[in-house]
Design an enzyme around this catalytic site. Structure first.
Site, PDB file in Angstrom:
ATOM      1  N   SER A  18      31.358  37.176  25.500  1.00 42.22           N
ATOM      2  CA  SER A  18      31.601  38.489  26.116  1.00 42.22           C
ATOM      3  C   SER A  18      31.488  38.409  27.634  1.00 42.22           C
ATOM      4  O   SER A  18      32.321  38.959  28.357  1.00 42.22           O
ATOM      5  CB  SER A  18      30.600  39.517  25.578  1.00 42.22           C
ATOM      6  OG  SER A  18      30.773  39.741  24.200  1.00 42.22           O
ATOM      7  N   ARG A  41      26.324  43.359  33.183  1.00 37.18           N
ATOM      8  CA  ARG A  41      25.488  43.822  32.079  1.00 37.18           C
ATOM      9  C   ARG A  41      25.860  45.254  31.685  1.00 37.18           C
ATOM     10  O   ARG A  41      25.893  45.603  30.505  1.00 37.18           O
ATOM     11  CB  ARG A  41      24.014  43.740  32.477  1.00 37.18           C
ATOM     12  CG  ARG A  41      23.008  44.221  31.439  1.00 37.18           C
ATOM     13  CD  ARG A  41      22.967  43.368  30.209  1.00 37.18           C
ATOM     14  NE  ARG A  41      22.699  41.967  30.479  1.00 37.18           N
ATOM     15  CZ  ARG A  41      22.639  41.030  29.532  1.00 37.18           C
ATOM     16  NH1 ARG A  41      22.834  41.373  28.263  1.00 37.18           N
ATOM     17  NH2 ARG A  41      22.399  39.773  29.846  1.00 37.18           N
ATOM     18  N   HIS A  44      29.109  45.015  29.853  1.00 36.10           N
ATOM     19  CA  HIS A  44      28.839  44.443  28.533  1.00 36.10           C
ATOM     20  C   HIS A  44      28.310  45.510  27.582  1.00 36.10           C
ATOM     21  O   HIS A  44      28.634  45.524  26.389  1.00 36.10           O
ATOM     22  CB  HIS A  44      27.822  43.306  28.673  1.00 36.10           C
ATOM     23  CG  HIS A  44      27.472  42.639  27.382  1.00 36.10           C
ATOM     24  ND1 HIS A  44      26.338  42.953  26.663  1.00 36.10           N
ATOM     25  CD2 HIS A  44      28.106  41.669  26.665  1.00 36.10           C
ATOM     26  CE1 HIS A  44      26.282  42.208  25.567  1.00 36.10           C
ATOM     27  NE2 HIS A  44      27.341  41.424  25.548  1.00 36.10           N
TER      28      HIS A  44
END
Length: 211
Positions: A18, A41, A44
Site C-alpha cells: 500500500s 499515513r 493509507h
C-alpha cells in the site's frame, strides 16, 4: 504460496505494498521530506489522495511534538475513538497517556448547566492541566475554537495541535482559526478530517520516533 496471495494474507505485506502504491501516486507532488510519512499515513488510512494537497503544518510542529512525546507528555483528544486507535506500545514506550473527558459525568453535568457542548468543557478541563502538551481534535469544531480562545487568553500553550475536525458547520472555519492562532499545528484544510485522520497523524509521529 504465490506472491500476490501472500500480500493479501500477510498484514505487513499489505501495508508495504500500500505504501509503495501511495508513494508512486504522490510522485507529482513535492512533499516536505519530514512530513511525507505523516501524509502517506493519512492517505493509507483514508485511501484519499486529496490529503496530499490538503495537509498543512506549522514549521515547528513536528519538532515540538517529538520533544513533548520524548518528555512523556499527556495527550488530550476530543473523542474516545482517537484513544482507541492510537498505538498503545508507542505511547507506553515514551510514558505518554492519551485522555478524553467528554464522557465524564462531571463534564456532562457542567455542559448541561451552562448550555454548551461537552467538547468545550472537556477542553477547559484539559487546558487547566499543564501536562497536556498535544491536543488532537478530530470531531468537534467547538473544541478547536475554544482551544484557540484559551491560547489567546494565555491559559494554554500546546506544543502541537492536530486540528482535523470533519463536517459542514464550522469545521473549515475552526481550522482557519487554528492556522492564524500562533499555536504549532497540523491540520487538513476544508471540510475533510475526522478521528481516524487524527489517529493517523499522531501514530505517524510516534512511529517516526522509533526510526
Amino acid at each position: 504460496m504465490e506472491k500476490s496471495n501472500y500480500i493479501i494474507l500477510n498484514p505487513q505485506g499489505i501495508e508495504t505494498e500500500s505504501m509503495q502504491i501511495i508513494s508512486r501516486e504522490l510522485m507529482h507532488l513535492s512533499l516536505p521530506e519530514n512530513l511525507a510519512p505523516i501524509i502517506k499515513r493519512v492517505i493509507h488510512t483514508t485511501a484519499d489522495f486529496e490529503y496530499g494537497q490538503l495537509f498543512e503544518a506549522h514549521p515547528d510542529a513536528l519538532e515540538n511534538a517529538q520533544k513533548a512525546i520524548k518528555e512523556g507528555c499527556n495527550i488530550y483528544t476530543d473523542t474516545s475513538m482517537i484513544i482507541a486507535g492510537l498505538s498503545k506500545p508507542s505511547l507506553a514506550k515514551y510514558a505518554c497517556e492519551a485522555k478524553c473527558f467528554v464522557h465524564d459525568e462531571g463534564i456532562k453535568t457542567e455542559a448541561k448547566a451552562k448550555g454548551i457542548t461537552r467538547s468545550i468543557v472537556g477542553i477547559d478541563k484539559a487546558s487547566s492541566d499543564k501536562s497536556f502538551k498535544i491536543f488532537v481534535i478530530g470531531n468537534a469544531p467547538t473544541a478547536l475554537v475554544r482551544l484557540c480562545e484559551l491560547y489567546k487568553e494565555g491559559v494554554v500553550k500546546p506544543d502541537l495541535v492536530i486540528g482535523v475536525p470533519v463536517g459542514f458547520v464550522g469545521a473549515a472555519e475552526s481550522k482557519d482559526m487554528l492556522r492564524d492562532s500562533g499555536m504549532p499545528y497540523m491540520l487538513v484544510r476544508g471540510r475533510k478530517g475526522g478521528s481516524t485522520v487524527g489517529v493517523a497523524i499522531l501514530n505517524a509521529i510516534l512511529y517516526g520516533l522509533g526510526k
